[in-house]
Design a protein around this motif. Structure first.
Motif, mmCIF file in Angstrom:
data_model
loop_
_atom_site.group_PDB
_atom_site.id
_atom_site.type_symbol
_atom_site.label_atom_id
_atom_site.label_comp_id
_atom_site.label_asym_id
_atom_site.label_seq_id
_atom_site.Cartn_x
_atom_site.Cartn_y
_atom_site.Cartn_z
ATOM 1 N N PRO A 8 8.610 -2.735 -0.775
ATOM 2 C CA PRO A 8 7.241 -2.622 -1.430
ATOM 3 C C PRO A 8 7.573 -1.985 -2.686
ATOM 4 O O PRO A 8 8.355 -0.765 -2.631
ATOM 5 C CB PRO A 8 6.225 -1.811 -0.560
ATOM 6 N N GLU A 10 5.727 -0.289 -6.429
ATOM 7 C CA GLU A 10 4.396 -0.169 -7.270
ATOM 8 C C GLU A 10 4.612 -0.723 -8.871
ATOM 9 O O GLU A 10 5.677 -0.325 -9.211
ATOM 10 C CB GLU A 10 3.928 1.289 -7.421
ATOM 11 N N GLN A 105 -0.306 -7.072 -2.961
ATOM 12 C CA GLN A 105 0.911 -6.322 -2.817
ATOM 13 C C GLN A 105 1.982 -7.033 -3.520
ATOM 14 O O GLN A 105 2.203 -8.190 -4.101
ATOM 15 C CB GLN A 105 1.392 -6.589 -1.197
ATOM 16 N N TRP A 106 2.895 -6.052 -4.123
ATOM 17 C CA TRP A 106 4.096 -6.248 -4.891
ATOM 18 C C TRP A 106 5.194 -5.714 -3.891
ATOM 19 O O TRP A 106 5.191 -4.880 -3.484
ATOM 20 C CB TRP A 106 3.936 -5.637 -6.263
ATOM 21 N N SER A 107 6.328 -6.768 -4.158
ATOM 22 C CA SER A 107 7.366 -6.336 -3.297
ATOM 23 C C SER A 107 8.823 -6.818 -4.395
ATOM 24 O O SER A 107 8.678 -7.727 -5.003
ATOM 25 C CB SER A 107 7.772 -6.980 -1.952
#
Length: 113
Positions: A8, A10, A105-107
């Protein structure tokens, strides 16, 4: 060499109203370090790994049909050139933007050396 991750991250995005409500990554934090995006190299959509949601224990409490919706959903992947400062050589990173049943979500999914 390409290394795969599912970490993950940010991500700080830039909203470009001229392109519609598109959010373009401009920086991200990975493993406690800030990476500044120098250039967006490519962008595409790919199917999410829906089987991870199906195996997730929290998924049992999801609303009816949520697993089916997760299986049909896609994530947007951004291939960017970024570096942890101007004095460092840039690398190529693939950032996945996922809007699943668990929220947005970002990953970081791939890093090319």
């Amino acid at each position: 060499m390409v290394r795969r991750f599912s970490d993950p991250v940010e991500v700080r995005v830039e909203v470009r109203p001229s392109d519609g409500p598109q959010q373009r990554p401009e920086a991200f934090i990975w493993r406690g370090r800030l990476y500044v995006v120098r250039e967006v190299l490519d962008r595409w959509r790919e199917r999410r790994a829906w089987w991870r949601d199906a195996l997730d224990a929290e998924e049992v409490h999801a609303r009816p049909g949520a697993a089916l919706a997760a299986a049909a959903s896609e994530q947007e992947v951004w291939r960017v050139e970024a570096s942890p400062g101007w004095s460092f050589a840039p690398g190529v990173y693939d950032l996945a933007h996922d809007q699943s049943v668990h929220g947005e979500q970002w990953s970081l999914v791939r890093v090319a050396d």
